[in-house]
Design a protein around this motif. Structure first.
Motif, PDB file in Angstrom:
ATOM      1  N   ALA A  15      11.791  -4.327  10.517  1.00 18.53           N
ATOM      2  CA  ALA A  15      11.105  -3.041  10.413  1.00 18.53           C
ATOM      3  C   ALA A  15      11.315  -2.314  11.735  1.00 18.53           C
ATOM      4  CB  ALA A  15       9.623  -3.248  10.121  1.00 18.53           C
ATOM      5  N   ARG A  16      12.269  -1.383  11.754  1.00 12.51           N
ATOM      6  CA  ARG A  16      12.646  -0.729  13.011  1.00 12.51           C
ATOM      7  C   ARG A  16      11.550   0.181  13.539  1.00 12.51           C
ATOM      8  NH1 ARG A  16      17.504   2.668  12.012  1.00 12.51           N
ATOM      9  NH2 ARG A  16      16.473   3.037  10.021  1.00 12.51           N
ATOM     10  N   ASN A  17      10.795   0.792  12.631  1.00 12.49           N
ATOM     11  CA  ASN A  17       9.749   1.729  13.032  1.00 12.49           C
ATOM     12  C   ASN A  17       8.409   1.292  12.461  1.00 12.49           C
ATOM     13  OD1 ASN A  17      11.672   3.599  14.258  1.00 12.49           O
ATOM     14  ND2 ASN A  17      12.286   4.064  12.148  1.00 12.49           N
ATOM     15  N   THR A  18       7.354   1.926  12.935  1.00 13.79           N
ATOM     16  CA  THR A  18       6.038   1.659  12.368  1.00 13.79           C
ATOM     17  C   THR A  18       5.981   2.195  10.942  1.00 13.79           C
ATOM     18  OG1 THR A  18       5.205   3.747  13.277  1.00 13.79           O
ATOM     19  CG2 THR A  18       4.893   1.775  14.610  1.00 13.79           C
ATOM     20  N   VAL A  19       5.179   1.557  10.103  1.00 13.57           N
ATOM     21  CA  VAL A  19       5.107   1.965   8.705  1.00 13.57           C
ATOM     22  C   VAL A  19       3.760   1.546   8.116  1.00 13.57           C
ATOM     23  CG1 VAL A  19       6.191  -0.188   7.904  1.00 13.57           C
ATOM     24  CG2 VAL A  19       6.241   1.847   6.450  1.00 13.57           C
ATOM     25  N   HIS A  20       3.207   2.413   7.285  1.00 17.42           N
ATOM     26  CA  HIS A  20       1.978   2.073   6.571  1.00 17.42           C
ATOM     27  C   HIS A  20       2.335   1.337   5.283  1.00 17.42           C
ATOM     28  CE1 HIS A  20      -1.090   4.076   8.922  1.00 17.42           C
ATOM     29  NE2 HIS A  20      -0.375   5.183   8.968  1.00 17.42           N
ATOM     30  N   MET A  21       1.653   0.235   5.028  1.00 23.47           N
ATOM     31  CA  MET A  21       1.759  -0.463   3.759  1.00 23.47           C
ATOM     32  C   MET A  21       0.400  -0.400   3.079  1.00 23.47           C
ATOM     33  SD  MET A  21       4.348  -3.673   4.182  1.00 23.47           S
ATOM     34  CE  MET A  21       4.477  -3.696   2.380  1.00 23.47           C
ATOM     35  N   LEU A  22       0.403   0.070   1.839  1.00 21.36           N
ATOM     36  CA  LEU A  22      -0.828   0.218   1.077  1.00 21.36           C
ATOM     37  C   LEU A  22      -0.723  -0.550  -0.230  1.00 21.36           C
ATOM     38  CD1 LEU A  22      -1.329   4.102   1.400  1.00 21.36           C
ATOM     39  CD2 LEU A  22      -2.297   2.319   2.879  1.00 21.36           C
ATOM     40  N   PRO A  23      -1.838  -0.999  -0.778  1.00 23.15           N
ATOM     41  CA  PRO A  23      -1.789  -1.624  -2.109  1.00 23.15           C
ATOM     42  C   PRO A  23      -1.351  -0.593  -3.147  1.00 23.15           C
ATOM     43  CG  PRO A  23      -4.056  -1.226  -1.439  1.00 23.15           C
ATOM     44  CD  PRO A  23      -3.205  -0.958  -0.241  1.00 23.15           C
TER      45      PRO A  23
END
Length: 220
Positions: A15-23
């Motif tokens: 994961a090169r960048n920050t990312v939001h993971m949501l259900p």
């Protein structure tokens, strides 16, 4: 990575960048649907706080798995940059179990695989570069100043769905499916209005509609 994992591969993810993971859903309801409904009644920051709280409850702290969250909330970030949160459909469970390995950044590609920033070096049968996409409209749509050099409508949302000479655009709102839905409704209403006008004229009149959608414009 999840698809590969389900077919008995051993994927490693960077994961090169920050990312939001949501259900994907909240108690049977679409997460994005819930967010858009709440956004009608609550301030955006409160909606984002709710989503992050729900995400932490269902998925845990993704920072612990090597997937760092942005400081900006998921919906606020989506509206500002077009960066869509990733919906979890099973990948977090596979990451927790170790079936999908989350690695630090790639330092270099080697003859048989890759060397990572933490010093590890591994061999791989295939390397997939998910480098994103961009609009390629300016490369083929000539004679129109509706788009910027980056391939996005010059007129901001919610008025960037219609150009001149029957030109319509769908999905350039940077608001995901919700924005695409908005475009589609506006375009259908406009086409209906113009169709009624055409029907009232003689049959010899012509009416041409050019519809541009991000599904056919993006280079991967």
């Amino acid at each position: 990575s999840l698809d590969l994992c389900r077919h008995n591969a051993l994927p490693h993810l960077v994961a090169r960048n920050t990312v939001h993971m949501l259900p994907r859903d909240i108690f049977g309801f679409s997460t994005f649907g819930v967010a858009m409904t709440l956004n009608k009644w609550l301030p955006l920051k409160l909606v984002d706080k709710f989503l992050l709280l729900v995400s932490s409850f269902f998925l845990g702290n993704t920072n612990h798995y090597g997937i760092k969250r942005p400081k900006t909330g998921p919906i606020e970030l989506k509206l500002a940059t077009g960066k869509t949160p990733v919906l979890d459909v099973g990948q977090i469970a596979q990451i927790k179990s170790g079936n999908i390995k989350v690695m630090e950044g790639v330092k270099e590609i080697t003859r048989n695989g890759a060397k990572f920033m933490d010093g590890q070096e591994k061999e791989f049968e295939a390397i997939i570069l998910a480098t994103g996409y961009k609009s390629n409209v300016p490369s083929w749509l000539k004679g129109s100043d509706f788009f910027t050099k980056d391939g996005m409508p010059k007129t901001p949302f919610p008025h960037g769905w219609k150009g001149e000479q029957g030109l319509y655009t769908v999905g350039f709102t940077r608001r995901g499916l919700h924005g695409t839905y908005f475009d589609a409704i506006k375009i259908s209403e406009d086409i209906t209005s113009q169709w009624k006008t055409v029907k009232s004229k003689s049959c010899s009149d012509s009416h041409i509609i050019n519809l541009i959608s991000t599904t056919t414009l993006n280079n991967v």
